[in-house]
Scaffold this active site. Sequence first.
Site, mmCIF file in Angstrom:
data_model
loop_
_atom_site.group_PDB
_atom_site.id
_atom_site.type_symbol
_atom_site.label_atom_id
_atom_site.label_comp_id
_atom_site.label_asym_id
_atom_site.label_seq_id
_atom_site.Cartn_x
_atom_site.Cartn_y
_atom_site.Cartn_z
ATOM 1 N N HIS A 149 -4.330 7.412 17.936
ATOM 2 C CA HIS A 149 -5.336 6.564 17.668
ATOM 3 C C HIS A 149 -6.166 6.193 18.686
ATOM 4 O O HIS A 149 -7.371 6.250 18.589
ATOM 5 C CB HIS A 149 -4.618 5.410 16.946
ATOM 6 C CG HIS A 149 -4.247 5.159 15.504
ATOM 7 N ND1 HIS A 149 -3.009 5.842 15.309
ATOM 8 C CD2 HIS A 149 -4.554 5.072 14.212
ATOM 9 C CE1 HIS A 149 -2.697 5.799 13.874
ATOM 10 N NE2 HIS A 149 -3.737 5.178 13.487
ATOM 11 N N HIS A 199 -6.190 1.573 4.363
ATOM 12 C CA HIS A 199 -5.414 2.673 5.081
ATOM 13 C C HIS A 199 -4.098 2.888 3.901
ATOM 14 O O HIS A 199 -3.071 2.975 4.204
ATOM 15 C CB HIS A 199 -4.915 2.353 6.471
ATOM 16 C CG HIS A 199 -5.967 2.038 7.392
ATOM 17 N ND1 HIS A 199 -6.183 2.902 8.295
ATOM 18 C CD2 HIS A 199 -6.914 1.062 7.339
ATOM 19 C CE1 HIS A 199 -7.068 2.481 8.834
ATOM 20 N NE2 HIS A 199 -7.495 1.254 8.425
ATOM 21 N N HIS A 242 -11.541 1.691 13.697
ATOM 22 C CA HIS A 242 -10.043 1.084 13.243
ATOM 23 C C HIS A 242 -9.245 0.759 14.406
ATOM 24 O O HIS A 242 -8.447 -0.174 14.541
ATOM 25 C CB HIS A 242 -9.218 2.157 12.631
ATOM 26 C CG HIS A 242 -7.729 1.869 12.538
ATOM 27 N ND1 HIS A 242 -7.305 0.977 11.876
ATOM 28 C CD2 HIS A 242 -6.784 2.843 12.269
ATOM 29 C CE1 HIS A 242 -6.062 0.934 11.615
ATOM 30 N NE2 HIS A 242 -5.582 2.287 12.064
ATOM 31 N N ASP A 285 -9.226 7.552 8.897
ATOM 32 C CA ASP A 285 -9.383 6.631 9.933
ATOM 33 C C ASP A 285 -10.598 6.775 10.576
ATOM 34 O O ASP A 285 -10.856 7.756 11.259
ATOM 35 C CB ASP A 285 -8.166 6.495 10.933
ATOM 36 C CG ASP A 285 -7.070 6.098 10.452
ATOM 37 O OD1 ASP A 285 -6.999 5.446 9.272
ATOM 38 O OD2 ASP A 285 -5.979 6.373 11.080
ATOM 39 N N HIS A 323 -5.951 9.107 3.460
ATOM 40 C CA HIS A 323 -6.956 8.248 3.738
ATOM 41 C C HIS A 323 -7.509 8.819 5.170
ATOM 42 O O HIS A 323 -7.057 9.391 5.940
ATOM 43 C CB HIS A 323 -6.828 6.950 4.049
ATOM 44 C CG HIS A 323 -5.842 6.475 5.028
ATOM 45 N ND1 HIS A 323 -4.451 6.461 4.899
ATOM 46 C CD2 HIS A 323 -6.095 5.905 6.351
ATOM 47 C CE1 HIS A 323 -3.998 6.140 6.005
ATOM 48 N NE2 HIS A 323 -4.784 5.750 7.044
HETATM 49 MN MN MN Z 1 -5.073 4.501 8.918
#
Ligand code: MN
Length: 259
Positions: free
Chosen positions: A207, A69, A79, A75, A73
Site C-alpha cells: 500500500h 474495499h 486510499h 485500491d 476490488h
Molecule cells: Mn483495499
Amino acid sequence: MTALTDLAAALATGRVRVIDLTNPLSAQTPTLRLPEPFANLIDFSLETVSEYDAPGPFWKHANIHTGEHIGTHLDAPVHWITGREGHDVSSIPPARLLGPAVVIDITAQVADDPDFLLDIAHIEEWQEANGPLPENGWLLVRSGWDRFSDDQDAFLNADETGSHTPGITAAAAEWLATQTPLSGFGVETVGIDAGRGAELDPPFPAHYHLLGNDKYGITSLQNLSHLPTTGAVLVVAPLPIVGGTASPARVLALVEETA
Ligand code: MN
C-alpha cells in the site's frame, strides 16, 4: 480499426476467451477484519425494495450496502496516506485500467509457508525466463489462495498472532513501485499486503509504495490458474465513485487460445 475488428472476430470464434477473475459479491464474500482499535467497513448486502409487489408491481430492485474495499476490488492512490494527493477511484485514467497481465506463481512456496513474501530476487528470476514486466501492465500473484475465496475463516487464516496470508517484501514493493512501468499489482488474498504486513517496515509496504507512486492494487482475484504466464490482457472495471478510495470491481482477462 483492424485491431478491434480482429478482436471482435476472435471473441466470436472463441480464439480469444474471457476469463472472469472476480469473486462473486454477496453478504458471504470474505472481507478484511482489522483488529481493535481500528474500524471496519460494512460487508456487502442487498436490500430488496420491491419484488413484483405493491411497492413495485412490475419490477424488482434493491439497494446495495457495501464498504469500498469489499470482495474483488481496486485500491486507488488516495486510499493510503502516501497517495493522499493522488487519484481517487473515479479519476484514474481509464487507459491505466486495461493492459497486459503477467502471472508469477508462488503456490509452491505458499503451500510450505502461508506467510511467504515475494521478494525482488523472485521477480528478477521470473523476468529472466519471461522478459521484462510490461508497460502499463499488471503483475498478478498466483498463490493458490483463491481456493479459500468462499470461506471467511480460511481466507483470513488468523490466529492469536494475526492473519497468515502471503504477500510481498517491503523492498520488492518499493522496487515494483519505483523501478517498473507497471500500472498495478494484483493478488488472490484479501489485501495487497501480507497478513502480517503491519510488522514490515514501512507497515503495509505494498500500500505504502504502490499507492504512493500512482500504481493500483487489485485483491481477491480468482482463476489466475487459467491465465498464461504472459500474453493475457486485463480489464479492471471499478465503479467511478467520486472521492472513493476503492471500489468493488469486475476484473476480466482476455486470453488467446494457443492450440
Ligand atoms: Mn483495499
